[in-house]
Design a protein around this motif. Sequence first.
Motif, PDB file in Angstrom:
ATOM      1  N   GLU A 136       0.861  -1.187   0.000  1.00 16.97           N
ATOM      2  CA  GLU A 136       0.000   0.000   0.000  1.00 16.97           C
ATOM      3  C   GLU A 136       0.899   1.239   0.000  1.00 16.97           C
ATOM      4  OE1 GLU A 136      -3.795   1.962   2.377  1.00 16.97           O
ATOM      5  OE2 GLU A 136      -2.578   0.435   3.361  1.00 16.97           O
ATOM      6  N   ILE A 137       0.826   2.013  -1.066  1.00 16.27           N
ATOM      7  CA  ILE A 137       1.640   3.219  -1.196  1.00 16.27           C
ATOM      8  C   ILE A 137       0.949   4.362  -0.463  1.00 16.27           C
ATOM      9  CG2 ILE A 137       2.683   4.845  -2.800  1.00 16.27           C
ATOM     10  CD1 ILE A 137       3.856   2.113  -3.044  1.00 16.27           C
ATOM     11  N   VAL A 138       1.696   5.021   0.451  1.00 18.40           N
ATOM     12  CA  VAL A 138       1.178   6.191   1.172  1.00 18.40           C
ATOM     13  C   VAL A 138       2.165   7.338   1.013  1.00 18.40           C
ATOM     14  CG1 VAL A 138      -0.088   4.804   2.853  1.00 18.40           C
ATOM     15  CG2 VAL A 138       2.248   5.513   3.344  1.00 18.40           C
ATOM     16  N   SER A 139       1.664   8.538   1.149  1.00 15.28           N
ATOM     17  CA  SER A 139       2.519   9.718   1.049  1.00 15.28           C
ATOM     18  C   SER A 139       3.164  10.013   2.400  1.00 15.28           C
ATOM     19  CB  SER A 139       1.696  10.924   0.595  1.00 15.28           C
ATOM     20  OG  SER A 139       2.482  12.087   0.586  1.00 15.28           O
ATOM     21  N   GLU A 140       4.459  10.306   2.384  1.00 17.09           N
ATOM     22  CA  GLU A 140       5.164  10.645   3.619  1.00 17.09           C
ATOM     23  C   GLU A 140       5.107  12.134   3.920  1.00 17.09           C
ATOM     24  OE1 GLU A 140       8.878   8.412   4.510  1.00 17.09           O
ATOM     25  OE2 GLU A 140       8.729   7.797   2.400  1.00 17.09           O
TER      26      GLU A 140
ATOM     27  N   ARG B 243      15.155  15.454   1.911  1.00 19.10           N
ATOM     28  CA  ARG B 243      14.346  14.231   1.883  1.00 19.10           C
ATOM     29  C   ARG B 243      12.874  14.560   1.671  1.00 19.10           C
ATOM     30  NH1 ARG B 243      17.894  12.549   6.112  1.00 19.10           N
ATOM     31  NH2 ARG B 243      16.386  13.232   7.671  1.00 19.10           N
ATOM     32  N   ASP B 244      12.366  15.583   2.369  1.00 22.13           N
ATOM     33  CA  ASP B 244      10.974  15.971   2.188  1.00 22.13           C
ATOM     34  C   ASP B 244      10.699  16.401   0.756  1.00 22.13           C
ATOM     35  OD1 ASP B 244      10.487  15.396   4.822  1.00 22.13           O
ATOM     36  OD2 ASP B 244      10.587  17.483   5.518  1.00 22.13           O
ATOM     37  N   LEU B 245      11.666  17.126   0.180  1.00 28.22           N
ATOM     38  CA  LEU B 245      11.498  17.560  -1.209  1.00 28.22           C
ATOM     39  C   LEU B 245      11.459  16.350  -2.140  1.00 28.22           C
ATOM     40  CD1 LEU B 245      11.346  19.852  -3.281  1.00 28.22           C
ATOM     41  CD2 LEU B 245      13.863  19.835  -3.343  1.00 28.22           C
ATOM     42  N   ALA B 246      12.340  15.360  -1.892  1.00 26.62           N
ATOM     43  CA  ALA B 246      12.357  14.163  -2.731  1.00 26.62           C
ATOM     44  C   ALA B 246      11.063  13.363  -2.589  1.00 26.62           C
ATOM     45  CB  ALA B 246      13.556  13.295  -2.364  1.00 26.62           C
ATOM     46  N   LYS B 247      10.456  13.418  -1.396  1.00 29.38           N
ATOM     47  CA  LYS B 247       9.235  12.643  -1.164  1.00 29.38           C
ATOM     48  C   LYS B 247       8.010  13.249  -1.847  1.00 29.38           C
ATOM     49  CE  LYS B 247      10.889  10.848   3.250  1.00 29.38           C
ATOM     50  NZ  LYS B 247      10.806  10.935   4.728  1.00 29.38           N
ATOM     51  N   THR B 248       8.156  14.428  -2.392  1.00 28.03           N
ATOM     52  CA  THR B 248       7.035  14.992  -3.166  1.00 28.03           C
ATOM     53  C   THR B 248       6.860  14.258  -4.487  1.00 28.03           C
ATOM     54  OG1 THR B 248       8.483  16.667  -4.157  1.00 28.03           O
ATOM     55  CG2 THR B 248       7.342  17.271  -2.120  1.00 28.03           C
ATOM     56  N   GLU B 249       7.861  13.474  -4.870  1.00 25.89           N
ATOM     57  CA  GLU B 249       7.749  12.628  -6.060  1.00 25.89           C
ATOM     58  C   GLU B 249       7.681  11.170  -5.603  1.00 25.89           C
ATOM     59  OE1 GLU B 249      10.988  13.457  -8.653  1.00 25.89           O
ATOM     60  OE2 GLU B 249      10.193  15.411  -9.274  1.00 25.89           O
TER      61      GLU B 249
END
Length: 390
Positions: free
Chosen positions: A79-83, A185-191
């Motif tokens: 299950e893919i979730v957004s961090e 890391r937060d910026l990378a997690k936007t993708e």
Amino acid sequence: MSMIETGRKIRPMIKFILVLLVLGIGVAVMKGLMSTSVKAPAEGKELFVPNVEVLEVVEENYKVVLRAQGKVEPVSSTEIVSEVSGAIDWVSPELKAGGKFKKGELMLKLSQADYLSQLEQARANVADAELQIVQEEARAEQGLRDWKKLGRGGEPGELIKRVPQLKSAKARLIAAEAAVKQAERDLAKTEIVAPYACLVESAQVDQGGYLTSAGRVAIIYEADKVQVRLPLSLEDVSYLPPSLENVAVEINAQIGRLNEQWIGKVVRTEGVIDRATHTMMTVVEVAEKKDDGRFPLPPFGLFVEGVFKGTQFENVVRLPRMALRTNGTVWLVDSKGLLEVRDVTVERSDRDTVMVVDGLSSGESVITSPIEIPVDGMKVEISKTANRAP
């Protein structure tokens, strides 16, 4: 005596005489019939000989084939979730039920404006922390010079050398650098990218929406391989190698009018015996894709049959199951045409055949048809002979 009285006395005598006369006539007729009766000639009883179908015994080498059924399941389900949270800027056209992604392929992109701002702010804090360290080092040097000019003896204190101030400034630098890494890391997690080659089972996002932290994006399955859980009885397991790992298994399925086949390998056994069925689950993984055919891999949810090749036996006799009688015996026709009841040793039986390892020899005739009342040594007549078991 009057006439009436005389008539009454005579009537019983007349009746008695008539009865005697009828009896005498009957006896005479019976004697006459008995003297003229025809005796039928005596005939011997005809012996009933049942017709039977037999199978000629042929010894052969036999490899045990085990079959089990199971359902195709994904090897991995995620299950893919957004961090992170943010507005959805872009959604891949494949991010829907049935969509496919390669490993590392972009699935969804959130707005990066806030995260770029946080990253720049974190970098500015690093620069400030570095400046603070330089300033504190310069102040420490100035303090030491002033200490010497004043001609004070002894070792200057930590405050004069700015030791606490330098320690605090360096700690601020470490915290600022950590904040930069966190912002990156937060910026990378936007993708959000696919963690492996996958198929999308369901998606919960769309263009223009908003995702909160831990918000659900999609449920995906691994696309490069599938698995099938096949139950094997304890008896079946005894015909397989001690280590089942990497044992090849044929996976067969009927899809419409198509007969599809794949090759899988045992990756593990679950190691738990089902008390109700006395079976053990064997997990077979199918990863080798077929270049031909409509289905490179078995589709998820499809019921398939797994075929295991087990132990090979030498010089055994395969008989149709109907040839095995009660108490592990078979009926044979000997050289004189008489029925013989013989005990045999059966190694394995399935729905259609039994495998006899002892008690029969090549060329003997085993009865495969029923007999209503079989008696050891009775005469039988062969009506049909088959060469071997089907």
